[in-house]
Design an enzyme around this catalytic site. Structure first.
Site, PDB file in Angstrom:
ATOM      1  N   GLY A   1       0.863  -1.177  -0.044  1.00  6.42           N
ATOM      2  CA  GLY A   1      -0.135   0.029   0.095  1.00  6.42           C
ATOM      3  C   GLY A   1       0.865   1.197   0.110  1.00  6.42           C
ATOM      4  CB  THR A   2       3.850   1.968   1.981  1.00  4.36           C
ATOM      5  OG1 THR A   2       3.277   1.996   2.992  1.00  4.36           O
ATOM      6  CG2 THR A   2       4.831   3.377   1.884  1.00  4.36           C
TER       7      THR A   2
ATOM      8  CG  ASN B   1      -5.091   4.297   8.112  1.00  4.81           C
ATOM      9  OD1 ASN B   1      -5.687   4.907   7.522  1.00  4.81           O
ATOM     10  ND2 ASN B   1      -4.174   4.127   9.014  1.00  4.81           N
TER      11      ASN B   1
ATOM     12  CD  GLN C   1      -6.942  -0.777   6.919  1.00  2.14           C
ATOM     13  OE1 GLN C   1      -7.736  -1.586   7.332  1.00  2.14           O
ATOM     14  NE2 GLN C   1      -5.858  -0.792   7.205  1.00  2.14           N
TER      15      GLN C   1
ATOM     16  CB  SER D   1      -1.851  -3.362   0.792  1.00  2.00           C
ATOM     17  OG  SER D   1      -0.854  -4.042   1.656  1.00  2.00           O
ATOM     18  CB  ALA D   2      -1.910  -8.872  -0.799  1.00  2.00           C
ATOM     19  CG  HIS D   3      -0.379  -6.820   4.679  1.00  2.19           C
ATOM     20  ND1 HIS D   3      -0.275  -6.310   5.811  1.00  2.19           N
ATOM     21  CD2 HIS D   3       0.184  -5.701   4.001  1.00  2.19           C
ATOM     22  CE1 HIS D   3      -0.036  -4.969   6.205  1.00  2.19           C
ATOM     23  NE2 HIS D   3       0.353  -4.766   4.681  1.00  2.19           N
TER      24      HIS D   3
ATOM     25  CB  THR E   1      13.056  -9.322 -10.214  1.00  2.92           C
ATOM     26  OG1 THR E   1      13.948  -9.131 -10.956  1.00  2.92           O
ATOM     27  CG2 THR E   1      12.470 -10.653 -10.390  1.00  2.92           C
TER      28      THR E   1
ATOM     29  CB  CYS F   1       2.170   3.492  10.671  1.00  2.80           C
ATOM     30  SG  CYS F   1       1.515   2.500   9.427  1.00  2.80           S
TER      31      CYS F   1
HETATM   32  N1  PLP Z   1      -2.993   2.874   3.298  1.00  2.00           N
HETATM   33  C1  PLP Z   1      -3.886   2.520   4.424  1.00  2.00           C
HETATM   34  C2  PLP Z   1      -5.058   2.919   4.285  1.00  2.00           C
HETATM   35  C3  PLP Z   1      -3.362   1.646   5.341  1.00  2.00           C
HETATM   36  O1  PLP Z   1      -4.264   1.159   6.211  1.00  2.00           O
HETATM   37  C4  PLP Z   1      -2.013   1.249   5.172  1.00  2.00           C
HETATM   38  C5  PLP Z   1      -1.203   0.313   6.171  1.00  2.00           C
HETATM   39  O2  PLP Z   1      -1.734   0.174   7.213  1.00  2.00           O
HETATM   40  C6  PLP Z   1      -1.202   1.611   4.140  1.00  2.00           C
HETATM   41  C7  PLP Z   1      -1.856   2.479   3.093  1.00  2.00           C
HETATM   42  C8  PLP Z   1       0.207   1.038   3.726  1.00  2.00           C
HETATM   43  O3  PLP Z   1       0.226  -0.253   3.336  1.00  2.00           O
HETATM   44  P1  PLP Z   1       1.451  -1.387   3.344  1.00  2.00           P
HETATM   45  O4  PLP Z   1       1.205  -1.839   4.713  1.00  2.00           O
HETATM   46  O5  PLP Z   1       0.953  -2.394   2.433  1.00  2.00           O
HETATM   47  O6  PLP Z   1       2.543  -0.844   2.891  1.00  2.00           O
END
Ligand code: PLP
Length: 415
Positions: free
Chosen positions: A96-97, A175, A205, A225-227, A263, A355
């Site tokens: 996601g970041t 989030n 989210q 974001s997959a996780h 890659t 975070c």
């Molecule tokens: N955006 C949102 C709304 C999130 O909640 C998060 C992670 O908590 C991210 C971006 C970042 O995702 P990643 O952990 O996959 O970098």
């Protein structure tokens, strides 16, 4: 494989509780917004790409072509799950970041290398968006006490801007507090007042709990974001249609159609595709199960904790909240102390986004919603996942009010 062997995805072992006296309380993992367990079929799908089919998808031989085909299948699964036009719109990246960074900074760099244009975002975005916008000296749009974007303020920013707007980024769901934004209305305002601007939504989210099919066509870019939805960590995607010119942030390779060098994580992409398909096909059932559990949790805690407030909610209306999130601000306690006590009782939760937790500063989200600093100090986010059980919720309901009471008693003894 694991799934068909009938192995449970998570071992939720029993704990002894010092607070409630129970000797077989379950462990309650209530931090699914930070990350959630992988769906077993996604693990099964991923493993062969770490063992047998480990070719580099950029290569020319048959093992490379197999890997490339698997990634393209995953693109199609993801595109279909989020309502995108085609798999070609899916740009794989590390999560996601990176996806958020690519959306805000990649557009700005492609459209306007001289740095004149301005990105805009809501004040409660994830730091991945917020700091990208700050980096280009952009502007933030305020939100109300319910966390919902102030469309009037967005309109003012767009109509009074002295620089061309490159991108407007508004998250689909937050989030920390789980508030859902009116993306269709945002898109309408942006198209009317800044037709040259692109629209990005961070659905990291949201995707697990909201059907994006109606929203994706209204915007230019979507981050996932997959996780966060049962795939592995370290893989995500920016979904971006043809209208979007992107300058890659990771350079030195022509992968992802020259939009993200390096890659690719083939196994991660395959697992992400399977998880995305699973989420899209089981979301309705998951919601039917999880939403009542969240309501039970929130209603019970608000009733049992004096001065425990559900953040930004009035009259118990949770219609603009993700079904998975219960966020409280509890007066006269500090989140850090509560989280330690809860962990001893087998409850895993968070003060804010993972975070931001650990930092003593109250979160920017609560600040933007006007939560007083003193109250924001006692924030608690409990986030449910597809695997959350009634026993976990019962354990949280039994423990959390007692833990708060104990902390308050300690505090008043020490003061
Ligand atoms: N955006 C949102 C709304 C999130 O909640 C998060 C992670 O908590 C991210 C971006 C970042 O995702 P990643 O952990 O996959 O970098």
């Amino acid at each position: 494989m694991l799934w068909s062997m009938g192995l449970a995805p998570i071992d939720k072992t029993s704990t002894d509780s010092a607070l409630t006296g129970s000797t077989d309380a379950v462990t309650a993992y209530l931090d699914n917004a930070a990350t959630t367990a992988m769906h077993p079929p996604a693990i099964d799908a991923m493993l062969p790409y770490l063992t047998e089919h480990f070719g580099n998808p950029s290569g020319a031989h048959s093992m490379a072509r197999d890997a490339r085909r698997a990634m393209d299948d995953a693109r199609d699964q993801i595109a279909s799950a989020v309502g995108a036009r085609s798999g070609g719109d899916v740009i794989f990246c590390s999560g996601g970041t990176e996806s958020d960074n690519l959306a805000v900074l990649g557009v700005a760099a492609a459209e306007d290398p001289s740095g004149v244009s301005m990105p805009v975002c809501s004040a409660i975005e994830h730091h991945a968006v917020l700091e990208s916008v700050e980096h280009r000296d952009g502007q933030t749009v305020q939100v109300g006490s319910d966390g919902i974007i102030d469309l009037g303020h967005l309109e003012t920013i767009l109509t009074t801007a002295t620089r061309p707007i490159s991108v407007v980024s508004v998250m689909m769901a937050n989030n920390e507090v789980g508030v859902i934004q009116p993306i269709a209305a945002v898109a309408e305002v942006v198209r009317r007042h800044a037709p040259g601007a692109l629209i990005h939504t961070d659905a990291v989210q949201a995707f697990c709990w909201l059907d994006l099919a109606d929203i994706t066509p209204l915007v230019d870019m979507v981050s996932i974001s997959a996780h966060k939805f049962g795939g592995p960590k370290g893989i995500g995607a920016l979904i971006a249609g043809d209208r979007v010119a992107l300058s890659p942030r990771a350079i030195g390779g022509s992968q992802e159609r020259e939009r993200r060098g390096g890659t690719q994580n083939v196994g991660g992409a395959v697992a992400m595709g399977v998880a995305a398909e699973l989420v899209a096909t089981t979301r309705t059932d998951a919601l039917e199960r999880v939403a009542p559990l969240r309501d039970l949790l929130a209603d019970s805690l608000v009733a049992a904790i004096p001065d425990g407030n559900e953040t930004g909610i009035s009259d118990g209306d949770r219609s603009q909240r993700l079904a998975s999130v219960c966020h409280l601000c509890i007066d006269d306690i500090e989140s850090e102390a509560l989280l330690i006590l809860l962990e001893r009782e087998g409850i895993f939760a968070s003060a804010a986004s993972s975070c931001a937790s650990g930092a003593m500063e109250p979160s920017h989200v609560l600040g933007a919603m006007g939560v007083p600093r003193d109250r924001a100090k006692g924030s608690l986010r409990l986030s449910l996942g597809y695997h959350t059980t009634r026993a976990e919720i019962d354990h949280a309901i039994a423990v959390i009010p007692t833990a708060v009471e104990k902390l308050r008693a300690n505090e008043s003894r020490n003061s």
